[in-house]
Design a protein around this motif. Sequence first.
Motif, PDB file in Angstrom:
ATOM      1  N   LEU A 122       5.250  22.399 -20.261  1.00  0.00           N
ATOM      2  CA  LEU A 122       3.761  22.827 -20.336  1.00  0.00           C
ATOM      3  C   LEU A 122       2.954  21.260 -20.461  1.00  0.00           C
ATOM      4  O   LEU A 122       2.071  20.979 -19.654  1.00  0.00           O
ATOM      5  N   LEU A 123       3.362  20.494 -21.702  1.00  0.00           N
ATOM      6  CA  LEU A 123       2.715  19.235 -21.882  1.00  0.00           C
ATOM      7  C   LEU A 123       2.922  18.183 -20.861  1.00  0.00           C
ATOM      8  O   LEU A 123       2.144  17.569 -20.308  1.00  0.00           O
ATOM      9  N   GLU A 124       4.111  18.062 -20.180  1.00  0.00           N
ATOM     10  CA  GLU A 124       4.401  17.214 -19.116  1.00  0.00           C
ATOM     11  C   GLU A 124       3.504  17.305 -17.891  1.00  0.00           C
ATOM     12  O   GLU A 124       2.954  16.451 -17.273  1.00  0.00           O
ATOM     13  N   SER A 125       3.391  18.871 -17.621  1.00  0.00           N
ATOM     14  CA  SER A 125       2.245  19.211 -16.764  1.00  0.00           C
ATOM     15  C   SER A 125       0.898  18.841 -16.904  1.00  0.00           C
ATOM     16  O   SER A 125       0.245  18.312 -15.858  1.00  0.00           O
ATOM     17  N   VAL A 126       0.580  19.252 -17.873  1.00  0.00           N
ATOM     18  CA  VAL A 126      -0.803  18.924 -18.518  1.00  0.00           C
ATOM     19  C   VAL A 126      -1.160  17.318 -18.431  1.00  0.00           C
ATOM     20  O   VAL A 126      -2.231  16.915 -17.964  1.00  0.00           O
ATOM     21  N   PHE A 127      -0.375  16.411 -18.689  1.00  0.00           N
ATOM     22  CA  PHE A 127      -0.496  15.098 -18.946  1.00  0.00           C
ATOM     23  C   PHE A 127       0.280  14.388 -17.718  1.00  0.00           C
ATOM     24  O   PHE A 127       0.608  13.075 -17.629  1.00  0.00           O
ATOM     25  N   LYS A 128       0.353  14.896 -16.422  1.00  0.00           N
ATOM     26  CA  LYS A 128       1.163  14.386 -15.501  1.00  0.00           C
ATOM     27  C   LYS A 128       0.433  12.942 -14.884  1.00  0.00           C
ATOM     28  O   LYS A 128       1.175  12.066 -14.507  1.00  0.00           O
ATOM     29  N   ASP A 129      -0.983  12.901 -14.915  1.00  0.00           N
ATOM     30  CA  ASP A 129      -1.717  11.808 -14.494  1.00  0.00           C
ATOM     31  C   ASP A 129      -1.797  10.913 -15.542  1.00  0.00           C
ATOM     32  O   ASP A 129      -2.784   9.942 -15.372  1.00  0.00           O
ATOM     33  N   PHE A 130      -1.469  10.958 -16.779  1.00  0.00           N
ATOM     34  CA  PHE A 130      -1.646  10.055 -17.811  1.00  0.00           C
ATOM     35  C   PHE A 130      -0.483   9.087 -18.078  1.00  0.00           C
ATOM     36  O   PHE A 130       0.753   9.591 -17.860  1.00  0.00           O
ATOM     37  N   ASP A 131      -0.711   7.922 -18.691  1.00  0.00           N
ATOM     38  CA  ASP A 131       0.358   6.948 -18.758  1.00  0.00           C
ATOM     39  C   ASP A 131       0.836   7.191 -20.434  1.00  0.00           C
ATOM     40  O   ASP A 131       0.315   6.374 -21.238  1.00  0.00           O
ATOM     41  N   ILE A 132       1.441   8.151 -20.668  1.00  0.00           N
ATOM     42  CA  ILE A 132       1.930   8.368 -22.062  1.00  0.00           C
ATOM     43  C   ILE A 132       3.198   7.920 -22.077  1.00  0.00           C
ATOM     44  O   ILE A 132       4.323   8.288 -21.292  1.00  0.00           O
ATOM     45  N   ASP A 133       3.826   7.065 -23.123  1.00  0.00           N
ATOM     46  CA  ASP A 133       4.990   6.566 -23.224  1.00  0.00           C
ATOM     47  C   ASP A 133       5.965   7.687 -23.709  1.00  0.00           C
ATOM     48  O   ASP A 133       7.229   7.587 -23.290  1.00  0.00           O
ATOM     49  N   CYS A 134       5.809   8.536 -24.502  1.00  0.00           N
ATOM     50  CA  CYS A 134       6.604   9.553 -24.997  1.00  0.00           C
ATOM     51  C   CYS A 134       6.095  10.910 -25.042  1.00  0.00           C
ATOM     52  O   CYS A 134       5.051  11.089 -25.894  1.00  0.00           O
ATOM     53  N   VAL A 135       6.677  12.044 -24.586  1.00  0.00           N
ATOM     54  CA  VAL A 135       6.274  13.497 -24.643  1.00  0.00           C
ATOM     55  C   VAL A 135       7.544  14.229 -25.616  1.00  0.00           C
ATOM     56  O   VAL A 135       8.371  14.351 -24.957  1.00  0.00           O
ATOM     57  N   ILE A 136       6.788  14.731 -26.524  1.00  0.00           N
ATOM     58  CA  ILE A 136       7.799  15.235 -27.646  1.00  0.00           C
ATOM     59  C   ILE A 136       7.193  16.850 -27.426  1.00  0.00           C
ATOM     60  O   ILE A 136       6.051  16.813 -27.954  1.00  0.00           O
ATOM     61  N   GLY A 137       8.199  17.940 -27.034  1.00  0.00           N
ATOM     62  CA  GLY A 137       7.662  19.129 -27.214  1.00  0.00           C
ATOM     63  C   GLY A 137       8.987  20.202 -27.492  1.00  0.00           C
ATOM     64  O   GLY A 137       9.984  19.591 -27.305  1.00  0.00           O
ATOM     65  N   SER A 138       8.680  21.482 -27.540  1.00  0.00           N
ATOM     66  CA  SER A 138       9.825  22.273 -27.882  1.00  0.00           C
ATOM     67  C   SER A 138      10.445  22.466 -26.355  1.00  0.00           C
ATOM     68  O   SER A 138       9.891  22.547 -25.238  1.00  0.00           O
ATOM     69  N   GLN A 139      11.776  22.014 -26.208  1.00  0.00           N
ATOM     70  CA  GLN A 139      12.840  21.879 -25.195  1.00  0.00           C
ATOM     71  C   GLN A 139      12.838  23.136 -24.478  1.00  0.00           C
ATOM     72  O   GLN A 139      13.265  24.273 -25.227  1.00  0.00           O
ATOM     73  N   VAL A 140      13.007  23.226 -23.061  1.00  0.00           N
ATOM     74  CA  VAL A 140      13.323  24.384 -22.330  1.00  0.00           C
ATOM     75  C   VAL A 140      14.564  23.937 -21.829  1.00  0.00           C
ATOM     76  O   VAL A 140      14.763  23.132 -21.085  1.00  0.00           O
ATOM     77  N   ASN A 141      15.785  24.695 -22.092  1.00  0.00           N
ATOM     78  CA  ASN A 141      16.939  24.440 -21.689  1.00  0.00           C
ATOM     79  C   ASN A 141      17.350  25.215 -20.520  1.00  0.00           C
ATOM     80  O   ASN A 141      17.263  26.389 -20.446  1.00  0.00           O
ATOM     81  N   TYR A 142      18.180  24.563 -19.627  1.00  0.00           N
ATOM     82  CA  TYR A 142      18.518  25.155 -18.387  1.00  0.00           C
ATOM     83  C   TYR A 142      20.021  25.344 -18.381  1.00  0.00           C
ATOM     84  O   TYR A 142      20.734  24.403 -18.735  1.00  0.00           O
ATOM     85  N   SER A 143      20.593  26.174 -17.648  1.00  0.00           N
ATOM     86  CA  SER A 143      22.131  26.190 -17.410  1.00  0.00           C
ATOM     87  C   SER A 143      22.015  26.370 -15.749  1.00  0.00           C
ATOM     88  O   SER A 143      21.642  27.556 -15.194  1.00  0.00           O
ATOM     89  N   GLY A 144      22.219  25.189 -14.987  1.00  0.00           N
ATOM     90  CA  GLY A 144      22.326  25.560 -13.708  1.00  0.00           C
ATOM     91  C   GLY A 144      20.558  25.638 -13.267  1.00  0.00           C
ATOM     92  O   GLY A 144      19.817  25.062 -13.950  1.00  0.00           O
TER      93      GLY A 144
END
Length: 221
Positions: A122-144
């Motif tokens: 969600l954070l990465e989508s909100v700030f997709k057009d911003f030059d942010i060095d590091c985005v830390i948020g609660s991770q969403v993990n996938y299996s395949g």
Amino acid sequence: MKVALFDFDGTLYPYETFNILMERLKNHPQFKKNHRRFISAFAPVYIGYKLKLVKKHTMQHKAMEYYLRSFKRNSRKEIESFFRDVANDMIEDLRVPLLAKMRQLKQDNYYIMLISGAFKPLLESVFKDFDIDCVIGSQVNYSGEHLDSKSKFERVYAERKIDIIKKHFADKKVDWQNSEAYSDSYADLQMLELVGNPVAVKPDPRLLAVATRKGWKIHQD
């Protein structure tokens, strides 16, 4: 190296992200069933919290964990699309003066870190057009191509933020005294105290009291 640390909920974004996520899930034509699955799983925890049998921290953690698990029958593509849709609705409500400040700090060669308990995609989508060095948020993990509902959910919260920040910058020479941090919450007090230029953004009463006593900058816009 100077850094600028930004919280999201209540700071860059004036509302509580989880409330927005719940509203979107409940009213989304495709994911209404997910909302019902979430309510079914989370209800006992919430009742326990109301009866003072479950701590607030545990309740908040479980809320996010069960929210995410409600998507276990959806594909990764569907999950990421959902977060993008929510993000697009949130962008227009971001605090414009703080966004301008973030951009200025980047131009001044600050290392920009966005650190929040909100879901990382969600954070990465909100700030997709911003030059942010590091985005830390609660991770969403996938299996395949599906959610990995068996992996342990790790929520980024107050004390955990400090551990993450210190680990991230462990091998870097940081000028903490001339660095900046922005938050609205007393829960982020340790993060604010880490830098020489803390800024309380629309602070809650406890943070306002500390910021006033310490003479910190208070941003009320």
